[in-house]
Design a protein around this motif. Sequence first.
Motif, short mmCIF file in Angstrom:
data_model
loop_
_atom_site.label_atom_id
_atom_site.label_comp_id
_atom_site.label_asym_id
_atom_site.label_seq_id
_atom_site.Cartn_x
_atom_site.Cartn_y
_atom_site.Cartn_z
N TYR A 122 -15.77 -10.43 13.89
CA TYR A 122 -14.60 -10.85 14.66
C TYR A 122 -13.49 -11.45 13.80
O TYR A 122 -12.46 -11.87 14.33
N PRO A 142 -10.30 -11.25 11.00
CA PRO A 142 -9.25 -10.23 10.84
C PRO A 142 -9.62 -9.21 9.75
O PRO A 142 -10.30 -9.57 8.78
N ALA A 153 -10.54 -0.36 14.86
CA ALA A 153 -11.09 -1.61 14.31
C ALA A 153 -11.58 -2.51 15.44
O ALA A 153 -12.69 -3.08 15.37
N ASN A 154 -10.79 -2.60 16.52
CA ASN A 154 -11.19 -3.45 17.64
C ASN A 154 -12.42 -2.92 18.36
O ASN A 154 -13.27 -3.69 18.81
N ALA A 155 -12.54 -1.59 18.45
CA ALA A 155 -13.72 -1.00 19.10
C ALA A 155 -14.97 -1.23 18.27
O ALA A 155 -16.09 -1.31 18.80
N ARG A 179 -15.58 -3.96 16.46
CA ARG A 179 -15.95 -5.39 16.37
C ARG A 179 -17.25 -5.73 17.10
O ARG A 179 -18.18 -6.27 16.49
N PRO A 180 -17.35 -5.37 18.41
CA PRO A 180 -18.59 -5.74 19.10
C PRO A 180 -19.80 -4.99 18.57
O PRO A 180 -20.92 -5.51 18.59
N THR A 189 -15.07 -7.11 4.29
CA THR A 189 -13.99 -6.97 5.27
C THR A 189 -13.26 -5.66 5.02
O THR A 189 -12.71 -5.47 3.92
N THR A 206 -5.88 0.39 14.45
CA THR A 206 -6.13 -0.96 14.97
C THR A 206 -7.09 -0.90 16.16
O THR A 206 -8.02 -1.71 16.27
N ASP A 207 -6.88 0.06 17.06
CA ASP A 207 -7.79 0.21 18.21
C ASP A 207 -9.21 0.54 17.73
O ASP A 207 -10.19 0.07 18.31
N GLU A 241 -16.44 4.48 22.08
CA GLU A 241 -17.34 3.32 22.20
C GLU A 241 -18.79 3.78 22.09
O GLU A 241 -19.62 3.14 21.42
N GLU A 247 -0.92 1.21 13.21
CA GLU A 247 -0.46 1.96 14.40
C GLU A 247 -0.60 3.46 14.20
O GLU A 247 -0.38 4.23 15.14
#
Length: 311
Positions: free
Chosen positions: A262, A264, A252-254, A256-257, A195, A249-250, A298, A203
């Motif tokens: 998924y 934390p 990290a979210n990009a 994930r897929p 992880t 954070t963005d 992406e 931020e």
Amino acid sequence: MRVLVTGGAGFIGSNLVHVLVGQHEVGVIDDLSTGHAENLHPSAWGRTMDILDERFPAAVAEFGPDAVVHLAAQSSVPRSITDPVRDWAVNVDGTRTVAAAAAAAGATRVLSASSAAVYGEPAEVPLGECSDTAPVNPYGSSKLAAEKALADELAGTGVDFASFRFSNVYGPRQDAAGEGGVVAIFCAELAAGRTPVIYGSGEQTRDFIYVGDVVAAIIASLEFTGTLSEAEPCGPAYNISTGEEVSVTDLANALRPVAGFYAPFEIARERAGDVLRSSLDSRKARAVFGWQPRVTLEAGLGPTYRWFARL
Ligand SMILES: NC(=O)c1ccc[n+]([C@@H]2O[C@H](COP(=O)([O-])OP(=O)(O)OC[C@H]3O[C@@H](n4cnc5c(N)ncnc54)[C@H](O)[C@@H]3O)[C@@H](O)[C@H]2O)c1
């Protein structure tokens, strides 16, 4: 064209060389201090050598470049703090040496890697080439002094030059060891089934540029027929960046897929010395030599993650 790449066994350099070899005669000089022998291209001329080695100018003359892309550097911020003397020697004296050797060997253009680190903590975003420079660590200071050394060394020689201030470059072959970029570290952790850790709120923002876009910028500027060093505004300085701010954070979210992860991310205390916001305006590079970034975050994360996961 004969193009010599210093640091051609490193992250950006090896990506550049792999594209250049199809188009030009390519030479590489690298001491393999952070670069890897397996990154060297079999079709490229090469020498394993420190740019500060007294035999360096003769090696440059032996290859006989039309243009030099100078990427070799002490490129770690933490190492610049623990050993600022070596950082200054490689980055400032080294850049001066490369410029002098290039001019003596008859090259007509030197492109040198600088960094967003020359700006320090930005007063505004995105930063333009004429924004204030106020580096906050020895690496940023040596990169700024290297820009000056390059200009001083080549003044009056007729050799064209530019200092490319890269933002946060990411992509295949980046080294995640030590203080690699956050994309490389996240990808390496996810590929190893661990992880990743976000330091601070998440931020904090960075301007992430895909290495393929950086390679395209270097090639576009090699082919440019005008004078890079005299373009307005602010002469030889060029931001090579997206102009976009992406928070950690963005990012990290990009990812994930791409990585199929998924859960934390771990959160740890903010690290001292981290710049809070960063974004560089690269419209000058577009106006002068027609380059603009094309790879979205992406799109760039896919090949990057697959390289780390050896997929
Ligand atoms: N990766 C980024 O996000 C980023 C951002 C801004 C600027 N830059 C700059 O771009 C350039 C390339 O960076 P990178 O990420 O590919 O780093 P890297 O460490 O992967 O590549 C640097 C290469 O230079 C070689 N080298 C180092 N010192 C040398 C010396 N004294 N003599 C000969 N070779 C030497 C290393 O072995 C390595 O192959 C550097 O100048 C760096 O400061 C990189």
